[in-house]
Scaffold this active site. Structure first.
Site, PDB file in Angstrom:
ATOM      1  N   ARG A 179       0.838  -1.209   0.000  1.00  0.00           N
ATOM      2  CA  ARG A 179       0.000   0.000   0.000  1.00  0.00           C
ATOM      3  C   ARG A 179       0.875   1.263   0.000  1.00  0.00           C
ATOM      4  O   ARG A 179       0.504   2.274  -0.587  1.00  0.00           O
ATOM      5  CB  ARG A 179      -1.003  -0.006   1.151  1.00  0.00           C
ATOM      6  N   PHE A 238      -2.549   2.015   6.732  1.00  0.00           N
ATOM      7  CA  PHE A 238      -1.919   0.784   6.243  1.00  0.00           C
ATOM      8  C   PHE A 238      -0.748   1.046   5.298  1.00  0.00           C
ATOM      9  O   PHE A 238      -0.706   0.547   4.186  1.00  0.00           O
ATOM     10  CB  PHE A 238      -3.009  -0.038   5.526  1.00  0.00           C
ATOM     11  N   THR A 278      -5.686  -4.186  -1.306  1.00  0.00           N
ATOM     12  CA  THR A 278      -4.770  -4.289  -2.441  1.00  0.00           C
ATOM     13  C   THR A 278      -4.622  -5.741  -2.905  1.00  0.00           C
ATOM     14  O   THR A 278      -4.253  -5.985  -4.043  1.00  0.00           O
ATOM     15  CB  THR A 278      -3.395  -3.687  -2.104  1.00  0.00           C
ATOM     16  N   ALA A 309      -9.385  -1.917   5.612  1.00  0.00           N
ATOM     17  CA  ALA A 309      -9.211  -1.250   4.325  1.00  0.00           C
ATOM     18  C   ALA A 309     -10.361  -0.284   4.026  1.00  0.00           C
ATOM     19  O   ALA A 309     -10.669  -0.021   2.864  1.00  0.00           O
ATOM     20  CB  ALA A 309      -9.040  -2.275   3.191  1.00  0.00           C
ATOM     21  N   GLU A 324     -10.313   5.340   6.706  1.00  0.00           N
ATOM     22  CA  GLU A 324      -8.890   5.659   6.731  1.00  0.00           C
ATOM     23  C   GLU A 324      -8.488   6.983   6.080  1.00  0.00           C
ATOM     24  O   GLU A 324      -7.588   7.659   6.591  1.00  0.00           O
ATOM     25  CB  GLU A 324      -8.100   4.524   6.068  1.00  0.00           C
TER      26      GLU A 324
HETATM   27  N1  LUZ Z   1      -5.665  -4.822   5.052  1.00  0.00           N
HETATM   28  C1  LUZ Z   1      -5.302  -5.629   4.036  1.00  0.00           C
HETATM   29  C2  LUZ Z   1      -5.809  -3.504   4.884  1.00  0.00           C
HETATM   30  O1  LUZ Z   1      -5.155  -6.826   4.244  1.00  0.00           O
HETATM   31  N2  LUZ Z   1      -5.118  -5.096   2.819  1.00  0.00           N
HETATM   32  C3  LUZ Z   1      -5.249  -3.779   2.550  1.00  0.00           C
HETATM   33  O2  LUZ Z   1      -5.076  -3.334   1.433  1.00  0.00           O
HETATM   34  C4  LUZ Z   1      -5.598  -2.934   3.633  1.00  0.00           C
HETATM   35  N3  LUZ Z   1      -5.698  -1.622   3.458  1.00  0.00           N
HETATM   36  C5  LUZ Z   1      -5.993  -0.856   4.487  1.00  0.00           C
HETATM   37  C6  LUZ Z   1      -6.206  -1.420   5.724  1.00  0.00           C
HETATM   38  N4  LUZ Z   1      -6.120  -2.727   5.919  1.00  0.00           N
HETATM   39 MO1  MOS Z   2      -7.158  -1.654   8.860  1.00  0.00          MO
HETATM   40  S1  MOS Z   2      -5.436  -0.632   8.949  1.00  0.00           S
HETATM   41  O1  MOS Z   2      -8.207  -1.147   7.788  1.00  0.00           O
HETATM   42  O2  MOS Z   2      -7.299  -2.929   9.796  1.00  0.00           O
END
Ligand code: LUZ
Ligand code: MOS
Length: 750
Positions: A304, A338, A434, A503, A709
């Site tokens: 990310r 993230f 992602t 996410a 986020e």
């Molecule tokens: N968790 C994840 C996330 O496994 N993949 C992601 O792209 C993500 N993005 C933001 C927060 N958690």
């Molecule tokens: Mo998250 S950083 O969307 O658990």
């Protein structure tokens, strides 16, 4: 519409793991963890603990019936240490006793003999030694070598961002209850019920269908329970499996602070190349991510960062490379944004430094390079809307930047030690996991014979209000009052193979699944009504708890319709699955369309710094945020305000520090780790929500955009506003791009 849990929270009536009545025979777990950052285990003596009053069992790695492996992406993470310990806080043994006090007292008698090995906590040092979790990864576009020749100015530098403690109010918590045979039910404070289920099954050596994970709500998570709830849940499950007793494990605050991973600190190098007018032609960046001792989610977080390397800007020639550096810290993990915030800080720092070297005002470079419709990201996706640029322009008006700057200049000329600084922080954040396969969700909806509705999805309520949004969607489809709907606990037997609630996608994905399931039931109900009324179902609709025929209300109420459907043996339940449409990514070419859409906005931050003391006050933040057509404006506002403050905390006062020799976390209490409180909160936070682009079919939730986020990164503006104030005090100040910019750091800045 307000948050449904608000009243329960205020009255102290909402239930968390710790509030569940303990079943008879419940054992309490205390986990013995490593107090050495890297060492070879020479001996482990648990005999005194085993003999301790009330102790039923002490568990070590050799008792694990299945695999001692809780890794999810890379398999490098033992549940209980075997042979070697790799970080302070690594679980080594588990004591199960009749009371919590007995468990902890017994745990303190465990003796471990270690041969200390060299511990590394500097990611660059780890990288030099080749200690990487996976090989480095690069995203690129254009040709930086050729383009750099066209640059009239090239700026090189480094930037550092610190970690961040999640500080969810509810610490990591689990209650595991035995079922028949080897079955068990885990109530865990996790964002990822299906991961806990899968990994518990792996560690116990039993099929997944014997493990049920149930979650009512979490007392906050912020990413800290996406992967890091798992070890504690699985430890409790192991205890239940081995003893046949219910097992409860709730970390004490100090344990939670020490034993669990945090936001990844990053150390970065950059090269930014500009032409004469200030257009950015070249961007080269290396991210040295401090991953901690095991992989956890580090590789996904680095990915990310790579996706957000250019921030809110269009840059035609880019090389961004990331290194997941294995160090001897607790495994760093997901945290709101993230990896995105870390990357966005670097590009802002680079622009700032380029401005200082060229004399082109920073906001001029920023504005000139903002993403515009038709621009392509280095990963191949086209940016199709105008929200980055228009949020910037709206924010200039909304906060009256020109006037504010003028007033600040006047203030600064009249004050010797107090200085004001202003920054603009544009944000553009990609929405979707992602990892494309994670972008799926499901819902199971039941309409009961009294007309009340129960909804189960894979979404986990953690204070963000996802359940309120799902209820709005369901009540809307059936056109019944919100009070007639309920969102049930998140349970792996009702929603299987779920993705983490993470996410920012929880409401988008699970809300769409719930909507589809409700629409299917509504279709069946309208067929029943059509039969009763002797007309066509297409002419009918539900409105205000009643069936309507074209524009006219009929005699059939919602309650009557549900009963009629039941009596005619109509299925009043439905399951639906949702997969985010239109996304794909090729990890070989590193190109594709990984995100369903982007969320954009701009924040203007004003601060006052006392350059004699180093202290500062965030005076005002004005934000223009593109949220789509809002489904729940109050929840959106809460998310933007909360994320903003969390972001400001990350770049200003929240400082993790480790002892240089022992590598022990020094900021391991709330007296030494400071987070923003009400008095630190900006005096004024103004948020203007703008609607913006119309999303495609099945994208977003009823036209609204994800909000969890993206607003975190508005907080980065505070760092640059403070920096501006310091420059007003001393124009020749050194350019050190290190976050957090604590009052101590302001004071020491030359
Ligand atoms: N968790 C994840 C996330 O496994 N993949 C992601 O792209 C993500 N993005 C933001 C927060 N958690
Ligand atoms: Mo998250 S950083 O969307 O658990």
């Amino acid at each position: 519409m307000k948050h449904f849990d608000a009243e329960l929270h205020v009255k102290g009536k909402s239930m968390f793991v710790g509030d569940i009545p303990e079943p008879e025979g419940t054992l309490h777990a205390a986990v013995f963890t490593s107090s050495c950052a890297h060492g070879k285990i020479l001996s482990l003596d648990t005999s005194e603990a085993e003999a301790f009053p009330g102790v039923i069992r002490v568990i070590t790695a050799k008792d694990i019936p299945g695999e001692n492996e809780i890794g999810n992406i890379v398999l490098d993470e033992p549940l209980l240490a075997e042979g070697t310990v790799h970080f302070i806080g690594e679980p080594v043994a588990v004591v199960l006793a009749e009371t919590r006090h007995q468990a902890y007292s017994a745990m303190n008698t465990i003796l471990i003999e270690l041969e200390e090995l060299e511990a590394v906590i500097d990611p660059r040092k780890a990288a030099q030694r080749g200690d990487l979790i996976v090989p480095p990864r690069t995203f690129s576009c254009g040709n930086t070598e050729d383009a750099i020749k066209e640059c009239t100015h090239v700026t090189r530098g480094t930037a550092e961002t610190g970690g961040q403690e999640h500080l969810y109010l509810e610490t990591q918590s689990t209650l595991c209850i035995p079922g028949e045979g080897n079955a068990l039910r885990i109530t865990s404070s996790t964002q990822s019920p299906s991961f806990v289920q899968k990994i518990a099954a792996r560690v116990l050596g039993i099929p997944i269908h014997l493990v049920q994970v149930d979650i009512l709500r979490l007392g906050g998570a912020f990413g800290g329970k996406e992967d890091q709830a798992t070890p504690w849940a699985v430890i409790a499950a192991l205890g239940t499996h081995l003893t046949g007793h219910p097992v409860k494990l709730i970390l004490k605050r100090h344990e939670d602070l020490v034993n669990t991973g945090k936001r990844h600190p990053y150390s970065c190098d950059f090269t930014i190349g500009l032409n004469k007018s200030g257009q950015i032609l070249v961007w080269e960046v290396n991210y040295f991510q401090n991953s901690g001792a095991v992989s956890d989610l580090s590789t996904a977080i680095l990915e990310r960062s790579l996706f957000h390397s250019t921030g809110s800007y269009f840059i035609p020639n880019v090389i961004a490379t990331g290194y997941c550096c294995r160090t001897n810290l607790a495994p760093n993990t997901a945290f709101r944004g993230f990896g995105g915030p870390q990357a966005m800080f670097v590009i802002e720092a680079a622009i700032h430094k380029a401005s200082a070297e060229t004399g082109i005002p920073v906001e001029k470079i920023q504005k000139m390079n903002l993403l515009q419709p038709g621009d392509r990201f280095p990963y191949g996706m086209e940016y199709t809307c105008n929200e980055v640029k228009s949020s910037w322009e709206l924010a200039e008006e909304f906060s009256d930047v020109a006037k504010t700057r003028k007033a600040a200049r006047k203030f600064n000329s009249e004050n010797r030690y107090l200085k004001k600084g202003i920054s603009m922080m544009p944000v553009c954040f990609g929405i979707s996991f992602t990892s494309t396969f994670l972008n799926q969700a499901s819902a199971l909806v039941h309409v009961y014979t009294d007309g009340s509705v129960g909804i189960s999805t894979g979404a986990v309520e953690m204070g963000q209000g996802v359940n309120s949004r799902i209820r709005q969607v369901a009540a809307g489809v059936f056109s019944i009052p919100l009070e007639r709907t309920r969102v049930e606990s998140t349970n792996t037997s009702r929603a299987a193979n779920t993705s983490p609630t993470a996410a920012s996608s929880g409401a988008d994905m699970n809300g769409n699944a719930a909507e589809t399931a409700c629409c299917e039931i509504r279709g069946r109900l309208l067929e029943v009504a059509a039969g009763e009324l002797g007309c066509k179902a297409e002419d009918l609709c539900l409105l205000n708890s009643r069936v309507w025929n074209k524009e006219k209300q009929t005699d059939i109420t919602w309650d009557q319709l549900v009963i009629a459907a039941y009596m005619s043996r109509t299925d009043l339940s439905s399951h639906a699955h949702y997969a985010t449409p239109g996304i794909h990514f090729n990890k070989t070419t590193e190109k594709g369309r990984p995100f369903a859409y982007h969320v954009a906005g701009t924040a203007v931050t004003e601060v006052t710094v006392d350059c004699l003391l180093g202290t500062y006050k965030i005076d005002k933040v004005s934000i223009v945020h593109y949220g789509g057509s809002q489904l729940n404006p109050l929840l959106d506002r809460g998310q933007v305000e909360g994320a903003l403050l969390q972001g400001i905390g990350w770049v200003t006062m929240e400082e993790l520090a480790w002892d240089g020799r022992s590598k022990r976390l020094l900021a391991d209490t709330l007296a030494t780790y400071k987070v923003p409180d009400i008095s630190f909160t900006p005096n004024e936070v103004n948020i203007l929500f703008a609607e913006g682009e119309v999303l495609g079919e099945g994208v977003g939730l009823k036209g609204s955009k994800a909000v969890g986020e993206p607003p975190f990164m508005y907080g980065i503006g505070a760092w640059f506003a403070i920096r501006e104030a310091i420059i007003a005090f001393n124009p020749d100040t050194s350019s050190d791009y290190t976050a957090p910019i604590t009052p101590e750091r302001v004071l020491m800045t030359k």
